[in-house]
Write a protein that holds these residues in place. Structure first.
Motif, short mmCIF file in Angstrom:
data_model
loop_
_atom_site.label_atom_id
_atom_site.label_comp_id
_atom_site.label_asym_id
_atom_site.label_seq_id
_atom_site.Cartn_x
_atom_site.Cartn_y
_atom_site.Cartn_z
N ARG A 276 0.84 -1.22 0.01
CA ARG A 276 0.02 -0.15 0.13
C ARG A 276 0.88 1.11 0.02
O ARG A 276 2.12 1.31 0.60
N THR A 287 -3.76 -0.75 -4.50
CA THR A 287 -4.05 -1.91 -5.37
C THR A 287 -2.53 -2.56 -5.63
O THR A 287 -1.62 -1.53 -5.87
N TYR A 288 -2.11 -3.70 -5.59
CA TYR A 288 -0.95 -4.36 -6.09
C TYR A 288 -1.26 -5.63 -6.92
O TYR A 288 -2.18 -5.75 -6.91
N ASN A 298 3.46 -2.51 -6.51
CA ASN A 298 2.34 -1.51 -6.63
C ASN A 298 2.95 -0.16 -7.40
O ASN A 298 3.86 0.36 -6.57
#
Length: 1411
Positions: A276, A287-288, A298
């Motif tokens: 994050r 979102t990764y 990410n």
């Protein structure tokens, strides 16, 4: 069971050793060359246990685990067992099919004793391999994922079940074999008999490197085609690696507005770490995604702005195995330009010259702080006061003040403030306009240029513009000193005033002025212009001098135009043509206009009469004009409306009217036609007669010899003749004079040949000169031509002169012999033609074709040997055998030689051997000679044999379901030969057969074939003695891939149209149909009455008008008079053979072929048309498969009927074959032999109920065949050859009086010869060889009645009938009989079915042919 085995073994030993023969002690004993051996085989496969015995004497059997299987090689009770090999050479292999575990045993090959040979035996073991049934990881599913923690220990067990023998196990990790010390293999019992299980165990301590790996247990066995496998996947759980930030470095400077991507990567971890992004401790992206090599990534992308200056971005990584998150951070340093720049100044933004003004420039929020520069009217100012203030966002404000005195300028002052961020190199600007008060500039006019002309009635707009005034100027318009209104506008310091003027002639030269002023000006300023207006003339006037006009005198036309600006241009127009005329004067008019006068001088001709002249006055700039016209009246002598022709071409016998109408002023015009000084009379015309007038210059102009009359300007030429040709003169007169026209009448007539060379004979190498003289009008060299079919004119020369065409053949060769045609065509009437025959003298050349080199006849019969030759002059033939001359005329009872001329230089010799014996068989020599030389040819004469195979089989046509074939026959063996076609498809080995029964047929169409299929064809021939071999096996053809469209039934055509007929048409059609019906009824009544009157009156012989006998025989249409033959006539079949182009399908294809083909069949009243249609082609050929023992019944039951058709292609035959056939035809007059093979003929027999026989031999060149022969045979009925033409067909004479007797000759035998000769119109008996002579049957003999015996008519016209264009008719008349239901005699000739009794007429009497 064990006791039985012992007893059998003891019995075997006694038989083996008890009967030893001591005499065999010295012989080689029986032994094993190849004893049985141990063998392994996979279950279900075939096992072969070898046993090869050398010098075998005793019997051989096999034993399984001691149980004998018997001596039978098929081994009863063991369907999967058999002995393989040839027992005679000692091969006794045991073959076992579909092996199973029950076949796993010892097998012994036992050879018993015999003739002193002791028994022997040998044993081999058969091992049946059983593949494992399954392999599995115990307790785990296939490819199950096992999840463990790092350093955890795991045990894997692999079980391979039910194998024989035990399977081998190999362990793999990620497709790489591993060998582990912890592996333990253990054999485990199987639930199946004689099978084994294997359990393999391995223990693993797993690390992070084992994550996502696959462990495989691979089981291998000889019975497996490929190894079996079981697998599991390993998942090892461990924490992720620390985060790594890329995309920004510590201390890096970023520009605001830049797009930047920060990437945080954490490697390792199972499961992968959650990544994050935080900004100033606030989550901005959670979102990764998985990376390339077991990593979490990410990516955060954003636009950098000034708020990011000093912001902290943090990356956080964690998974379920981490106690606290892993962190990494970066702090941004952002540079950005000023947000905005603003200049402020005095109130109302206005100042007077000399006043002080102060301006302030405010630059907001920049990092680093911005620098400020001032620019006034493009000049930099350096005396401004600047200060800087820090703000909370990390930026700075810059403030700058500028003060100055307003200078004297004629414009507003522009102030500019430039604020620049030096680190970024970016500048922002603001401007300020200071208004300075000033007087206006002189005005300027737009929309009209001084001296530019304006079209009258056009609207002209003029604008007055003044600039530079502050406040804006005030504008005023004046016309010739008087104020006029205008439309005014003001934008900034620009003022404008517009006026709209509709141009009139009075505006031409008017002055318009504009003044500008404001409060700052001491006096107004102005500008002015003078208008120019263009206007056209309003009218024109024309005058003509002198008053009376005549052709050949001068006249003047004057035109005056009204006022115009600029002056008008005057143009004269005559029939659309423009003429300038002559300028006489120009004068001034009011409003600045001009008057113009123009004159046109003419030399008058007749063409000026009623001619209109137009004066056009045009104002060029305005493109406007005004017109005035005048029409002249001119007197002149007559002139012809069209130019009189010098020559008038008229074909002889045609009519024409020549119109030479003239026109003159004044009228009327009088006409006078003369020829040779004499006037032509007017024509007199009534209903039936026109007075003819012709002139004959040779008799002093007295009328005669023509049809030429005159009526005013018209010359009537009616049914013109050559005498009417000459000069004609017409005089046209009025008050002004006379005009003369002369015309020559040229009468054209068709060509006519006056002379031709006839027959020209030369020697080889000489020049042959062929001449042709003609007359005609016109006649030129191009209208005369020489032609000859298929002849090369390269060695010829053509000349023309004096209406004579000459053709010279240079270095004449024997191949130049032939008929040349001289044709004359001038486009009038028919083409005139004349034939000239060229004969080149040459020694004989004998036709040595293979078919002529052999001849055959039975003992006791007449042998015929043929010899064909070409040469000039006449060829003589002699025959020799073994050097002896046989044609000396000594033994006329034994030998005879007949020679006929078959063409221009073609000759045929037939050598007869009477009462043939065996000693007559051998070789004969034919000698052909003339005065230029001789040539010989050997002919072998034998007893009848089987025919030679045909040659040159080829495909001539193919459709979607049929193939047409053609071939060349070979030697027939002395018997009538027939042909058999054999064919098959390319993909098949099964043949189909077709028998061609028709004699002389060398082309056949195979029908009923499949669409788009390739076929192979071959052919053979056979006769009563035997068959030939097949030829042409590789002749192939493919049917078309598309069938022709199905035609639309005619009954449906026009239905839609008929439903839309108007009511009136329906009434008209009904009335017409009713009238036609009434007429038909009346006609039928009249015909019936006339026939009754004829029957009541005695027969009389009519003398028909003169006519020529038709050269073609019309097709017969068999019908019937009797009940019992109705069905028979409906059963006529259609021949399947194709004929050449000159062959008529109506005669040969259906009508006549049905007579012959059905002659072998009989029908009853129960026969139907449907049955007949199903059997359409069976008479011509029978089809059956090769694997049939016998052909179908219809094939076996039918015998070859008399031939019914023939196909002939003259391109495929050599000329010698034509000569041979012609020579053969001439022998038909001596008897009734079968026709030659290339003949189409039909025969009558009792089965055919009297149908006429007919045949036709086509010419090999497609034209006239010389010396053709027509022969008719009939039994019982008589034959009528009709040839009278009338309007719709032929006239036929009936000969009543009952039928002729069945045997004997004519009713008066002693008059037979004279009757036949005179019936043909001949004065004497025709010669045996007619050569090129042609005899026609005179018209006074319209019919010929023959008795049941045959008669030969030698007539070329009949023999060479062109069936595509026939006018003649050939009919067979039945005897006059009485209809069973009426008392009237049955006399219809459209049907021939007299139904003769077989007992009355023999088949030989009824059979015949026409060649």
């Amino acid at each position: 069971m064990q006791v039985v085995r012992i007893l059998l073994l003891g019995t075997f030993c006694m038989l083996t050793y008890g009967g030893l023969n001591m005499q065999a002690m010295g012989q080689q004993k029986q032994h094993f060359r190849a004893p049985p051996e141990n063998l392994q085989v996979t279950e279900g496969r075939v096992a072969v246990i070898k046993c090869h015995v050398g010098n075998q004497a005793g019997r051989v059997q096999w034993a399984k685990d001691g149980f004998v299987l018997g001596f039978n090689r098929s081994i009863p009770g063991y369907p999967r067992y058999e002995m393989q090999g040839d027992g005679r050479d000692g091969t006794h292999h045991l073959r076992i099919f579909n092996t199973s575990l029950h076949d796993d045993a010892d097998y012994q090959c036992q050879v018993g004793p015999a003739d002193g040979h002791p028994p022997i035996r040998a044993t081999g073991h058969l091992t049946v391999l059983m593949a494992p049934t399954a392999v599995q990881m115990v307790g785990r599913a296939h490819e199950e994922v096992i999840e463990v923690h790092e350093d955890e220990e795991v045990t894997l067990e692999c079980l391979v079940e039910n194998a024989k023998p035990v399977a081998d196990i190999t362990w793999y990790k990620n497709d790489r074999e591993i060998r582990l010390e912890s592996r333990v293999d253990e054999a485990v019992g199987s639930s199946l008999r004689r099978r084994h299980n294997l359990l393999s165990k391995v223990q693993l301590r797993l690390t992070a490197d084992d994550d996502d790996s696959t462990y495989v247990c691979l089981a291998d066995h000889p019975a497996l085609p490929e190894p079996m496998r079981a697998a599991v996947k390993i998942s090892v759980l461990y924490p992720p690696g620390p985060p790594i930030i890329t995309g920004y470095s510590a201390g890096e400077t970023i520009r605001a507005g830049e797009k930047r991507t920060l990437t945080c990567v954490s490697r390792g971890g199972n499961p992968l770490g959650e990544v994050r992004w935080y900004r100033n401790n606030q989550v901005i992206d959670a979102t990764y995604r998985p990376g390339n090599v077991h990593e979490s990534v990410n990516d955060y992308t954003f636009m950098v702005d000034s708020a990011d200056n000093g912001a902290v971005y943090t990356c956080e990584v964690r998974n379920k195995l981490t106690d606290k998150p892993l962190l990494a951070s970066v702090k941004f340093n952002v540079q950005f330009p000023p947000d905005k720049v603003v200049i402020s100044g005095p109130e109302h933004d206005e100042k007077r010259v000399g006043e002080n003004v102060t301006l302030t420039c405010m630059v907001e929020n920049s990092n680093p702080p911005a620098t400020v520069e001032w620019v006034v009217d493009g000049q930099a100012k350096k005396d401004a006061i600047t200060s800087i203030e820090r703000v909370g966002t990390g930026g700075s404000h810059t403030i700058s003040h500028l003060s100055m005195i307003v200078p004297k300028v004629d414009r507003n002052m522009l102030f500019t403030c430039h604020a620049t961020n030096q680190a970024l190199g970016e500048t922002k600007v603001d401007t300020y306009l200071l208004k300075v008060q000033r007087p206006p500039q002189p005005p300027v006019l737009y929309g009209y240029n001084e001296g530019m002309g304006i079209r009258v009635d056009n609207l002209q707009r003029i604008s007055c513009v003044s600039r530079g005034g502050n406040p804006p100027a005030s504008l005023q318009w004046y016309r010739n000193g008087q104020k006029i209104p205008s439309q005014k506008h003001s934008i900034d310091d620009v003022s404008s005033a517009d006026i709209n003027i509709k141009a009139e002639p009075k505006d031409n030269g008017a002055q318009y002025r504009c003044e500008a002023h404001n409060s700052a000006a001491s006096s107004p300023v102005s500008v002015s212009t003078t208008l120019i207006v263009h206007f056209p003339p309003e009218e024109v006037q024309i005058s003509v001098t002198p008053g009376r006009l005549s052709a050949g005198t001068m006249a003047t036309l004057t035109c005056e135009s009204g006022a115009s600006n600029p002056p008008a241009t005057i143009t004269w127009i005559r029939n659309g043509h423009r003429m300038p005329g002559r300028l006489v004067e120009q004068t001034l008019a009011p409003n600045g206009g001009t008057h113009v006068i123009n004159a046109l001088t003419l030399n008058l001709t007749a063409a000026d009469d009623s001619m209109t002249y137009t004066c056009e006055a045009e104002n060029k700039p305005l493109q406007k004009d005004v017109k005035q016209s005048v029409t002249l009246r001119v007197n002149y002598p007559p002139q012809f409306l069209t130019e009189p022709p010098t020559n008038v071409d008229v074909e002889s016998g045609d009519s024409q009217i020549l119109n030479l109408t003239a026109r003159g002023n004044p009228g009327p015009v009088l006409y006078s036609w003369t020829r040779h000084g004499l006037p032509l009379p007017d024509p007199v015309i009534d209903d039936n007669y026109r007075r003819e007038y012709s002139l004959n210059p040779g008799i002093g102009g007295v009328p005669g010899g023509g049809h030429v009359t005159a009526d005013g300007p018209l010359l009537y030429i009616s049914t013109v003749t050559v005498d009417d040709a000459g000069d004609y003169e017409l005089a046209a007169t009025n008050q002004e004079g006379t005009t003369i026209a002369k015309v020559y009448l040229n009468v054209q007539y068709p060509p006519e040949i006056k002379f031709s060379s006839g027959v020209v004979t030369v020697s080889e190498g000489e020049v042959a000169q062929l001449e042709c003289a003609a007359d005609g009008n016109p006649l030129t060299e191009a209208m005369m031509d020489w032609s000859r079919s298929e002849y090369n004119f390269a060695r010829t020369q053509r000349t023309f002169g004096g209406k004579k065409a000459t053709l010279e053949v240079v270095k004449a060769h024997r191949n130049d012999t032939g008929i040349f045609t001289c044709s004359v065509n001038n486009g009038i009437g028919r083409i005139a033609e004349a034939n000239v025959t060229l004969i080149v003298r040459a020694k004989p050349i004998v036709d040595k074709s293979q078919i002529l080199s052999r001849a055959a006849s039975e003992e006791g019969s007449i042998g015929r040997l043929q010899c064909l030759a070409e040469g000039a002059p006449d060829v003589r033939f002699s025959w020799r055998r073994d050097g002896d001359l046989l044609t000396t005329g000594v033994r006329t009872d034994k030998y005879d030689n007949e020679t006929v001329k078959t063409g221009l230089i073609s000759y045929a010799s037939t050598f007869y051997i009477r009462s043939v014996t065996k000693s007559d068989y051998g070789y004969y020599e034919c000698v052909a000679e003339n005065e230029l030389g001789a040539q010989t040819f050997s002919v072998q004469f034998t007893a009848p044999t089987q025919p030679d195979p045909p040659s040159a089989l080829k495909v001539v046509n193919a459709t979607h379901d049929s193939v047409t074939l053609m071939w060349i026959p070979a030697f027939d063996g002395g018997k009538q030969q027939y042909f058999r076609l054999r064919y098959r498809t390319k993909a098949s080995t099964t043949h189909h057969y077709l028998d061609v029964y028709e004699a002389g047929v060398y082309m056949y169409t195979v029908t009923g074939l499949e669409l788009d299929t390739e076929y192979y064809f071959s052919i053979m021939s056979y006769n009563d003695i035997g068959e030939s071999e097949y030829r042409g096996e590789f002749v192939r053809a493919s049917t078309l891939n598309e069938a022709p469209p199905t035609p639309v039934p005619s009954s449906n055509v026009g239905k839609e149209v008929s439903t839309k007929l108007p009511g009136l048409w329906v009434v008209i059609i009904v009335l017409v149909a009713t009238a036609l019906l009434a007429l038909n009824v009346s006609a039928i009544v009249c015909i019936v009455r006339r026939r009754r009157n004829k029957r009541a009156s005695p027969p009389t012989k009519k003398q028909p008008p003169a006519s020529t006998v038709s050269s073609a025989a019309m097709p017969l249409t068999p019908q019937t008079h009797h009940e019992g033959s109705d069905q028979a006539s409906s059963k006529s079949t259609t021949n399947t053979m194709y004929a050449p182009s000159s062959y008529n399908d109506t005669v040969v294809g259906e009508t006549l072929s049905s007579i012959s083909e059905k002659s072998r069949e009989s029908y009853t009243q129960d026969d139907s048309i449907v049955d007949y249609e199903e059997q359409t082609h069976k008479h011509a050929a029978s089809t059956y498969l090769i694997d049939q023992i016998e052909p179908p019944p219809e094939y076996a039951s039918q015998t070859p009927s008399n031939p019914s058709s023939a196909g002939y292609d003259h391109h495929d035959d050599d000329y010698a074959e034509v000569l041979r056939r012609n020579a053969y035809n001439h022998q038909l007059g001596k008897g009734t032999p079968r026709p030659p093979s290339r003949a189409t003929h039909y025969s009558t027999s009792p089965e055919t109920r009297g149908h006429l026989s007919f045949s036709y031999t086509p010419s090999p060149t497609g034209v006239v065949v010389p010396n053709g022969a027509a022969q008719y045979h009939a039994g019982g009925p008589f034959v009528t050859l009709g040839g009278l033409h009338h309007e719709h067909g032929l006239h036929h004479e009936h000969i009543p009086g009952g039928q002729y007797p069945t045997e004997g000759g004519l009713p008066y035998p002693d008059m037979m010869e004279d009757h036949v000769i005179h019936s043909l119109g001949l004065d004497c008996e025709p010669p045996p060889s007619m050569g090129l002579e042609q005899h026609s049957i005179p018209s006074e003999h319209p019919s010929l009645t023959l008795d049941p015996h045959s008669i030969t008519i030698d007539h070329p016209v009949i023999a060479v009938t062109d069936f595509s264009n026939r006018n003649g008719d050939l009919r067979v008349h039945p005897p006059i009989t009485t209809h069973p239901t009426t008392s009237l005699p049955s006399t219809s000739l459209s049907t021939f079915n007299p139904n003769p009794s077989p007992s009355t007429y023999s088949e030989s009497d009824m059979e015949g042919h026409l060649v």
